[in-house]
Design a protein around this motif. Structure first.
Motif, PDB file in Angstrom:
ATOM      1  N   ALA A   1     -12.235  -1.873   0.036  1.00 45.42           N
ATOM      2  CA  ALA A   1     -12.432  -3.066   0.868  1.00 45.42           C
ATOM      3  C   ALA A   1     -13.673  -3.837   0.422  1.00 45.42           C
TER       4      ALA A   1
ATOM      5  N   GLN B   1      -3.709  -4.826   1.442  1.00 38.29           N
ATOM      6  CA  GLN B   1      -2.444  -4.121   1.604  1.00 38.29           C
ATOM      7  C   GLN B   1      -1.402  -4.528   0.567  1.00 38.29           C
TER       8      GLN B   1
ATOM      9  N   ASP C   1      -6.433  10.020   6.259  1.00 40.80           N
ATOM     10  CA  ASP C   1      -7.711   9.548   5.753  1.00 40.80           C
ATOM     11  C   ASP C   1      -8.615  10.672   5.267  1.00 40.80           C
TER      12      ASP C   1
ATOM     13  N   LYS D   1     -10.938   3.920   0.761  1.00 42.75           N
ATOM     14  CA  LYS D   1     -10.578   2.694   1.469  1.00 42.75           C
ATOM     15  C   LYS D   1     -11.801   1.821   1.697  1.00 42.75           C
ATOM     16  N   ARG D   2     -12.922   2.437   2.081  1.00 43.14           N
ATOM     17  CA  ARG D   2     -14.143   1.660   2.307  1.00 43.14           C
ATOM     18  C   ARG D   2     -14.628   1.015   1.010  1.00 43.14           C
TER      19      ARG D   2
ATOM     20  N   TRP E   1       0.818  -1.212   0.000  1.00 40.07           N
ATOM     21  CA  TRP E   1       0.000   0.000   0.000  1.00 40.07           C
ATOM     22  C   TRP E   1       0.853   1.263   0.000  1.00 40.07           C
TER      23      TRP E   1
ATOM     24  N   LEU F   1      -9.310  -3.993   4.338  1.00 44.85           N
ATOM     25  CA  LEU F   1      -8.627  -3.245   3.284  1.00 44.85           C
ATOM     26  C   LEU F   1      -7.395  -4.013   2.829  1.00 44.85           C
TER      27      LEU F   1
END
Length: 594
Positions: free
Chosen positions: A35, A131, A12, A31-32, A3, A129
């Motif tokens: 994921a 990586q 964030d 990120k949400r 990442w 999430l």
């Protein structure tokens, strides 16, 4: 890759992307979504039989943010992401062994469901999430055979090139938001409008701008900003665009082909920036760069790129450029002829027969094959008509031998109607720039004494004004009672008027409406072109239309006046069919400079 090697945002809440609707997307929101998308992809893969090879996934999105989410979800799932330039029918059918379809893929032909970002948003809570990103990319280009060739890229290769671009231009683009008029589905757009801003922690705009004026206005709100453009867009500039907003741009990048010197100078005058041109290809990635300030035409190699020349058998032709860089596996001989000037080089043209128009490499063989498949065509040849006194830009020309059915259409409806049918037939399989713009209908393809058709022989057909040979057939014209032409003074507008009557036996009348015969709108346009060329000696070929309006039906035995006004400077013909106070139709037709 990890990442932290791919994303350079500081926290964030950092601005990650400006959505197509103008909303802001933070790194946390990305990120949400990532994921959830990764969890969805993994669930789909778990339903498939296990295999030792990489799963093949087709990815096409017009929205860059959606593309970004699926791209990294696929790489995290160790997929082979197949990224074509478009989602046209021929492209979809050519993709083999696809396990998963992501993005904008029309259903049909037994194809599985294509997943959109809306499915991610409605999925609720997602997984962890990812990586680590280890998949690979498969991009496409045209090779010397004329057929699309796949080019495999690993993420470390792309990021190595990004590091070189950052080293070269990092201080110039620091904190710049990225606005683009090029697609991320091509390697240049993917690198410059997506991967580079991600790695340096900068925001990108999700939409691909069609309206440059809107881009320039948004540059003020997102300043400092940079524009990722192409030579075609820069050469089609409009002086009326709000160029004063270009002061909020830190740079203008251009790639896909050399920018003409006059276009580079014009952009510098309008925007205050000399475009930074990047030279490269899908196979090689970036090779060199230049700015044409002070008349410079030479390219400098990018950091860590080594260039040289490949010796060829022909001593009469300039040598081909040889490239070695950290982002290609081994030395690569391009099809570009060059002249070396110290460590820099000058491009002298292509050695292969693949057409490159407006940054798109086009297989002339494919266009010819599609045309010849039509029942209206016996055979066809397609070639590039270069920019020059007769045309304002490079374009494709089609030399067509009509079949018996095609000749019948030509005699009844005219050349314009036949061309419209052929272009509509090609459209599902070709990008717009690959559609021929200039057409010649001939009894046979010209050949020399050796039975061959060299380019020079074919070009002669286009360089001579043979439009009158394929004008609207006499059987398709109205009866003319009188004509009146007003002579132009000092190259001012020319005008004419035609008094006409619609014959009852006009071939185009039956079948247009079931209840009553009428003159189709396309035929009225053909008449305007015919009388415009005949009476006002309009040079050049028909190029387009605007403001077309049909107000009243034109029927058999109707009398009408056709009013024509031609503006030589703008190459536009305004026409109007009317009788007394009643107007049947009107519009503007544009012509390429002859």
């Amino acid at each position: 890759m990890q990442w932290q090697q791919l994303f350079g945002h500081t926290g964030d809440q950092a601005l990650f992307c400006v959505a197509a609707d103008g909303g802001e997307i933070s790194l946390a929101e990305f990120k949400r979504d990532l994921a959830r998308a990764h969890a969805l992809v993994e669930r789909q893969l778990n339903e498939l039989p296990r295999t030792e090879s990489l799963r093949r996934t087709a990815l096409y999105c017009t929205d860059t943010y959606e593309f970004c989410v699926w791209l990294f979800a696929g790489l995290a799932a160790d997929l082979q992401l197949v990224i074509p330039a478009n989602n046209k029918r021929a492209t979809r059918e050519a993709l083999a062994d696809i396990d998963l379809w992501l993005g904008e893929w029309p259903a049909g032909n037994g194809r599985q469901r294509a997943f959109r970002l809306s499915a991610v948003h409605s999925a609720g809570a997602g997984g962890e999430l990812p990586q680590h990103f280890a998949g690979e990319l498969q991009l496409f280009t045209s090779g010397s055979s004329g057929e699309p060739q796949s080019i495999h890229k690993q993420l470390p290769q792309l990021m190595a090139e990004i590091a070189a671009q950052q080293q070269q231009w990092g201080s110039l683009v620091a904190d710049c938001s990225v606005l683009a008029t090029v697609s991320h589905q091509h390697i240049y757009g993917m690198l410059f409008r997506l991967l580079w801003p991600l790695s340096s922690g900068r925001a990108f705009v999700s939409k691909t701008y069609v309206d440059v004026a809107a881009l320039l206005r948004d540059a003020q709100n997102l300043a400092p900003a940079l524009w990722v453009a192409s030579p075609a867009q820069l050469s089609r500039r409009n002086d009326a665009w709000p160029w004063q907003q270009a002061r909020f741009l830190s740079a203008i990048f251009s790639s896909g082909g050399p920018l003409a010197a006059q276009d580079a100078a014009a952009i510098a005058e309008l925007a205050g920036h000399w475009p930074l041109e990047i030279y490269g290809s899908t196979e090689t990635g970036g090779i060199g760069w230049r700015q044409q300030r002070d008349g410079n035409s030479l390219w400098s190699p990018l950091q860590d790129v080594q260039v040289g020349v490949q010796v060829t058998a022909s001593t009469e032709e300039p040598p081909l450029l040889q490239v070695q860089s950290p982002w290609i596996a081994e030395g690569f001989a391009t099809q570009d002829r060059v002249r070396m000037v110290g460590e820099r080089f000058e491009l002298l043209g292509r050695a292969d027969q693949i057409a490159k128009i407006e940054e798109k490499r086009i297989s002339l063989t494919q266009v010819e094959r599609l045309l010849s498949a039509s029942p209206l065509v016996t055979t066809a040849r397609v070639l590039v008509l270069p920019k020059g006194p007769r045309r304002s830009r490079d374009l494709l020309g089609a030399l067509v031998v009509p079949s018996d059915e095609g000749r019948a259409q030509l005699n009844i409806c005219g050349k314009s109607a036949l061309v419209r049918q052929l272009r509509a037939m090609l459209a599902p399989d070709l990008d717009g720039v690959a559609l021929p713009r200039s057409w010649r209908m001939v009894a046979a393809i010209p050949v020399n004494q050796q039975g061959k058709s060299p380019r020079e022989l074919l070009m002669n057909v286009f360089e001579t004004d043979s439009e009158t040979a394929f004008a609207t057939p006499a059987s398709m014209l109205p009866e003319v009672d009188a004509t009146e032409v007003e002579a132009a003074v000092d190259s001012a507008r020319k005008s004419a008027k035609v008094s006409l009557r619609i014959p009852r036996n006009l071939p185009c009348l039956p079948g247009h409406f079931e209840t009553a015969p009428v003159v189709p709108g396309v035929v009225q346009i053909d008449w305007a072109v015919h009388f415009g060329k005949t009476l006002l000696q309009i040079p050049g070929e028909f190029a387009g239309m605007e403001n077309i309006k049909f107000k009243q039906l034109l029927v058999p035995e109707e009398r009408a006046e056709l009013e024509l006004t031609f503006d030589p400077e703008k190459q536009k013909l305004h026409y109007r069919f009317f009788w007394g106070s009643e107007e049947f139709s009107s519009g503007k037709l544009s012509f390429r400079h002859g």
